[in-house]
Design a protein around this motif. Structure first.
Motif, PDB file in Angstrom:
ATOM      1  N   GLY A 115     -12.497 -25.245 -25.020  1.00 51.21           N
ATOM      2  CA  GLY A 115     -13.813 -25.241 -25.660  1.00 51.21           C
ATOM      3  C   GLY A 115     -14.747 -26.344 -25.191  1.00 51.21           C
ATOM      4  N   ALA A 116     -15.977 -26.260 -25.712  1.00 55.36           N
ATOM      5  CA  ALA A 116     -17.041 -27.178 -25.279  1.00 55.36           C
ATOM      6  C   ALA A 116     -16.692 -28.634 -25.578  1.00 55.36           C
ATOM      7  CB  ALA A 116     -18.353 -26.791 -25.973  1.00 55.36           C
ATOM      8  N   LYS A 117     -16.059 -28.860 -26.726  1.00 53.70           N
ATOM      9  CA  LYS A 117     -15.745 -30.254 -27.101  1.00 53.70           C
ATOM     10  C   LYS A 117     -14.702 -30.838 -26.148  1.00 53.70           C
ATOM     11  CE  LYS A 117     -16.820 -29.737 -32.026  1.00 53.70           C
ATOM     12  NZ  LYS A 117     -16.586 -28.336 -32.428  1.00 53.70           N
ATOM     13  N   ALA A 118     -13.787 -30.006 -25.677  1.00 55.38           N
ATOM     14  CA  ALA A 118     -12.757 -30.476 -24.741  1.00 55.38           C
ATOM     15  C   ALA A 118     -13.382 -30.863 -23.404  1.00 55.38           C
ATOM     16  CB  ALA A 118     -11.707 -29.390 -24.549  1.00 55.38           C
ATOM     17  N   MET A 119     -14.390 -30.088 -22.968  1.00 53.40           N
ATOM     18  CA  MET A 119     -15.064 -30.426 -21.710  1.00 53.40           C
ATOM     19  C   MET A 119     -15.757 -31.784 -21.849  1.00 53.40           C
ATOM     20  SD  MET A 119     -16.615 -26.631 -21.037  1.00 53.40           S
ATOM     21  CE  MET A 119     -17.381 -26.838 -19.444  1.00 53.40           C
ATOM     22  N   ALA A 120     -16.414 -31.993 -22.990  1.00 56.33           N
ATOM     23  CA  ALA A 120     -17.105 -33.271 -23.228  1.00 56.33           C
ATOM     24  C   ALA A 120     -16.086 -34.410 -23.296  1.00 56.33           C
ATOM     25  CB  ALA A 120     -17.908 -33.185 -24.518  1.00 56.33           C
ATOM     26  N   GLU A 121     -14.904 -34.120 -23.847  1.00 55.14           N
ATOM     27  CA  GLU A 121     -13.872 -35.164 -23.975  1.00 55.14           C
ATOM     28  C   GLU A 121     -13.415 -35.655 -22.599  1.00 55.14           C
ATOM     29  OE1 GLU A 121     -10.971 -34.930 -27.162  1.00 55.14           O
ATOM     30  OE2 GLU A 121      -9.349 -35.057 -25.697  1.00 55.14           O
TER      31      GLU A 121
ATOM     32  N   ALA B  18     -13.345 -39.794 -18.419  1.00 58.91           N
ATOM     33  CA  ALA B  18     -13.558 -40.233 -17.034  1.00 58.91           C
ATOM     34  C   ALA B  18     -14.481 -41.448 -17.007  1.00 58.91           C
ATOM     35  CB  ALA B  18     -14.133 -39.083 -16.207  1.00 58.91           C
ATOM     36  N   SER B  19     -15.568 -41.385 -17.788  1.00 63.12           N
ATOM     37  CA  SER B  19     -16.506 -42.535 -17.828  1.00 63.12           C
ATOM     38  C   SER B  19     -15.803 -43.771 -18.352  1.00 63.12           C
ATOM     39  CB  SER B  19     -17.697 -42.242 -18.745  1.00 63.12           C
ATOM     40  OG  SER B  19     -18.327 -41.095 -18.339  1.00 63.12           O
ATOM     41  N   ASP B  20     -15.024 -43.600 -19.423  1.00 63.72           N
ATOM     42  CA  ASP B  20     -14.323 -44.757 -20.008  1.00 63.72           C
ATOM     43  C   ASP B  20     -13.359 -45.377 -19.006  1.00 63.72           C
ATOM     44  OD1 ASP B  20     -15.640 -44.609 -22.389  1.00 63.72           O
ATOM     45  OD2 ASP B  20     -14.036 -43.565 -23.473  1.00 63.72           O
TER      46      ASP B  20
ATOM     47  N   VAL C 238     -10.366 -42.091 -24.876  1.00 60.83           N
ATOM     48  CA  VAL C 238     -10.172 -41.639 -26.261  1.00 60.83           C
ATOM     49  C   VAL C 238      -9.724 -40.181 -26.231  1.00 60.83           C
ATOM     50  CG1 VAL C 238     -11.336 -41.242 -28.483  1.00 60.83           C
ATOM     51  CG2 VAL C 238     -11.979 -43.202 -27.049  1.00 60.83           C
ATOM     52  N   THR C 239      -8.663 -39.839 -26.974  1.00 60.13           N
ATOM     53  CA  THR C 239      -8.213 -38.448 -27.055  1.00 60.13           C
ATOM     54  C   THR C 239      -8.451 -37.926 -28.467  1.00 60.13           C
ATOM     55  OG1 THR C 239      -5.993 -39.127 -27.632  1.00 60.13           O
ATOM     56  CG2 THR C 239      -6.398 -38.701 -25.314  1.00 60.13           C
TER      57      THR C 239
ATOM     58  N   ILE D 286      -9.374 -33.795 -28.887  1.00 55.65           N
ATOM     59  CA  ILE D 286      -9.033 -32.363 -28.759  1.00 55.65           C
ATOM     60  C   ILE D 286      -7.680 -32.215 -28.051  1.00 55.65           C
ATOM     61  CG2 ILE D 286      -9.783 -30.124 -27.843  1.00 55.65           C
ATOM     62  CD1 ILE D 286     -11.791 -31.242 -29.855  1.00 55.65           C
ATOM     63  N   PHE D 287      -7.527 -32.940 -26.938  1.00 56.57           N
ATOM     64  CA  PHE D 287      -6.272 -32.883 -26.189  1.00 56.57           C
ATOM     65  C   PHE D 287      -5.312 -33.961 -26.702  1.00 56.57           C
ATOM     66  CE2 PHE D 287      -9.064 -31.104 -22.701  1.00 56.57           C
ATOM     67  CZ  PHE D 287      -8.531 -29.833 -22.756  1.00 56.57           C
ATOM     68  N   PRO D 288      -3.987 -33.710 -26.582  1.00 57.66           N
ATOM     69  CA  PRO D 288      -3.033 -34.696 -27.087  1.00 57.66           C
ATOM     70  C   PRO D 288      -2.918 -35.930 -26.197  1.00 57.66           C
ATOM     71  CG  PRO D 288      -1.857 -32.830 -26.119  1.00 57.66           C
ATOM     72  CD  PRO D 288      -3.313 -32.489 -26.095  1.00 57.66           C
ATOM     73  N   TYR D 289      -3.269 -35.775 -24.900  1.00 55.51           N
ATOM     74  CA  TYR D 289      -3.128 -36.878 -23.937  1.00 55.51           C
ATOM     75  C   TYR D 289      -4.410 -36.946 -23.108  1.00 55.51           C
ATOM     76  CZ  TYR D 289       1.516 -35.293 -25.177  1.00 55.51           C
ATOM     77  OH  TYR D 289       2.592 -34.864 -25.886  1.00 55.51           O
ATOM     78  N   PRO D 290      -4.655 -38.095 -22.478  1.00 52.36           N
ATOM     79  CA  PRO D 290      -5.833 -38.152 -21.598  1.00 52.36           C
ATOM     80  C   PRO D 290      -5.708 -37.104 -20.492  1.00 52.36           C
ATOM     81  CG  PRO D 290      -4.870 -40.336 -21.905  1.00 52.36           C
ATOM     82  CD  PRO D 290      -3.903 -39.360 -22.495  1.00 52.36           C
ATOM     83  N   LEU D 291      -6.801 -36.355 -20.242  1.00 49.06           N
ATOM     84  CA  LEU D 291      -6.777 -35.371 -19.157  1.00 49.06           C
ATOM     85  C   LEU D 291      -7.475 -35.908 -17.912  1.00 49.06           C
ATOM     86  CD1 LEU D 291      -5.880 -32.576 -18.235  1.00 49.06           C
ATOM     87  CD2 LEU D 291      -7.976 -31.629 -19.197  1.00 49.06           C
ATOM     88  N   ALA D 292      -8.460 -36.796 -18.092  1.00 50.02           N
ATOM     89  CA  ALA D 292      -9.155 -37.357 -16.926  1.00 50.02           C
ATOM     90  C   ALA D 292      -8.141 -38.134 -16.075  1.00 50.02           C
ATOM     91  CB  ALA D 292     -10.277 -38.284 -17.375  1.00 50.02           C
ATOM     92  N   PHE D 293      -8.161 -37.883 -14.771  1.00 50.20           N
ATOM     93  CA  PHE D 293      -7.238 -38.533 -13.816  1.00 50.20           C
ATOM     94  C   PHE D 293      -5.771 -38.291 -14.183  1.00 50.20           C
ATOM     95  CE2 PHE D 293     -11.158 -41.096 -13.964  1.00 50.20           C
ATOM     96  CZ  PHE D 293     -11.607 -40.864 -12.685  1.00 50.20           C
TER      97      PHE D 293
END
Ligand code: A2P
Length: 347
Positions: free
Chosen positions: A163-169, A174-176, A184-185, A187-194
């Motif tokens: 969903g849209a919130k997951a894309m924003a997450e 990535a920025s953080d 910050v997680t 929607i997802f249980p673990y960081p998805l960026a990188f």
């Protein structure tokens, strides 16, 4: 004058809901009126459609009165909560959630594969799981020529599936991370960026997650072939909105890669993307915004004489969800099937 239909989108503010609006507008769907429904959180917000601003309404039991077609993409529990009201109101519900997909009487439709199934609807048609739709469009043309015995799939699924919130997450993570801050997680249980992780849907006793079992069970239902053996490993990757899949197909007899390439080069909904000189094959950034499933790297499996390997990418929000739903609606409209016969479902 050709007939026009009163359409409602349930989940209009979501990633798929917004795409549904764009597709209805760009494909000139015969709309008499469009009603935008979401949760009470969004009531009163305005969204543009065909040069006008339409107000979002909070969904309610009577919201479907007078509506002909409901395109629902607000999650399984919302679909279950309103399905009976939709069918009682005489509308046809095209449901993007997994709530009704495996109910035997409810058609599960990919228009390039089993359009005939839509004719048997009793008020609800289920839109399949996104990874399943993308795989079905790419492999069904081969299955029509030589029956597939076994499919081994590995998926690389983008954030948009959640969903849209997951894309924003993922973007915020990535920025953080780039700023040296902890991601910050929510929607997802673990960081998805990188990062990446096996798809986080519940696991069964055999160790398969729900997403993997959707690929197994839904593909069999769509193909009408309960005997196809299917196994899948589904993985979430830090891509925003297009899914990728590595697919191994086993047949009874050898299937020449060039013949498969020829078949797929003219298959509906498929675009062949292969440049063996430059190592250019389907990529999520190229699939984003595309209607077609991009297929390439079609090659003989060197470990099995009767197996082929292929690679695909498809826009999860578009063909994996909204476009497939709008194509089903077009199928209903073009075949005069926009009538509900009020088969209510128990949830
Ligand atoms: P809202 O924006 O008001 O929360 P996504 O899958 O992209 O997250 O979108 C989910 C969609 O489903 C949104 O439009 C969301 O509306 C809608 N939705 C979620 N829960 C409900 C609910 N209980 N009733 C109606 N719509 C809902």
């Amino acid at each position: 004058m050709s007939k026009k239909y009163k359409v409602a989108i349930l989940g209009a503010t979501g990633a798929v809901g917004r795409e549904l609006m764009e597709l209805l507008e760009n494909r000139n769907f015969p709309i008499a009126s469009l009603k935008l429904l979401a949760s009470p959180r969004s009531a009163g917000q305005m969204l543009p459609f065909q040069g006008e601003e339409l107000a979002i309404e909070a969904v309610s039991d009577r919201a479907f009165d007078g509506v002909d077609i409901v395109l629902a993409s607000a999650g399984g529990s919302t679909s279950k909560a309103y399905a009976n009201q939709i069918v009682e109101a005489g509308a046809v519900m095209i449901d993007n959630s997994s709530a009704f997909r495996m109910i035997p009487d409810i058609p599960l439709v990919v228009p390039e594969v089993n359009p005939e199934a839509a004719a048997n609807h009793k008020g609800i048609i289920a839109n399949p799981n996104c990874t399943t739709i993308l795989m079905a469009v790419a492999v069904y043309p081969l299955h029509q020529v030589k029956k597939i015995k076994r499919i081994i799939a590995a998926t690389y699924q983008s954030a948009s599936g959640a969903g849209a919130k997951a894309m924003a997450e993922v973007q915020a993570q990535a920025s953080d991370i780039l700023a040296g801050k902890p991601p910050v997680t929510d929607i997802f249980p673990y960081p998805l960026a990188f990062n990446l992780f096996p798809h986080n849907t519940p696991l069964n006793d055999a160790g398969y997650c729900e997403e993997e079992m959707k690929m197994v069970n839904e593909t069999r239902k769509i193909f009408g072939s309960q005997d196809i053996k299917i196994t899948a490993t589904c993985v979430r990757v830090p891509v925003l909105r297009a899914h990728s899949e590595a697919i191994n197909l086993e047949f009874d007899t050898p299937f020449a890669a060039d013949e498969a390439r020829q078949i797929l080069s003219r298959a509906p909904g498929v675009k062949l993307v292969e440049n063996w000189q430059t190592n250019y094959f389907p990529m999520p950034i190229d699939a984003t915004g595309c209607d077609e499933v991009l297929v390439g790297r079609i090659r003989q499996d060197i470990s099995h004489p009767c197996s082929l390997e292929l690679w695909l990418c498809g826009d999860q929000i578009r063909k994996g969800a909204a476009l497939n739903a709008v194509q089903i609606a077009e199928l209903l409209v073009n075949n005069n099937l926009v009538t509900s016969t009020s088969a209510l479902v128990s949830s």
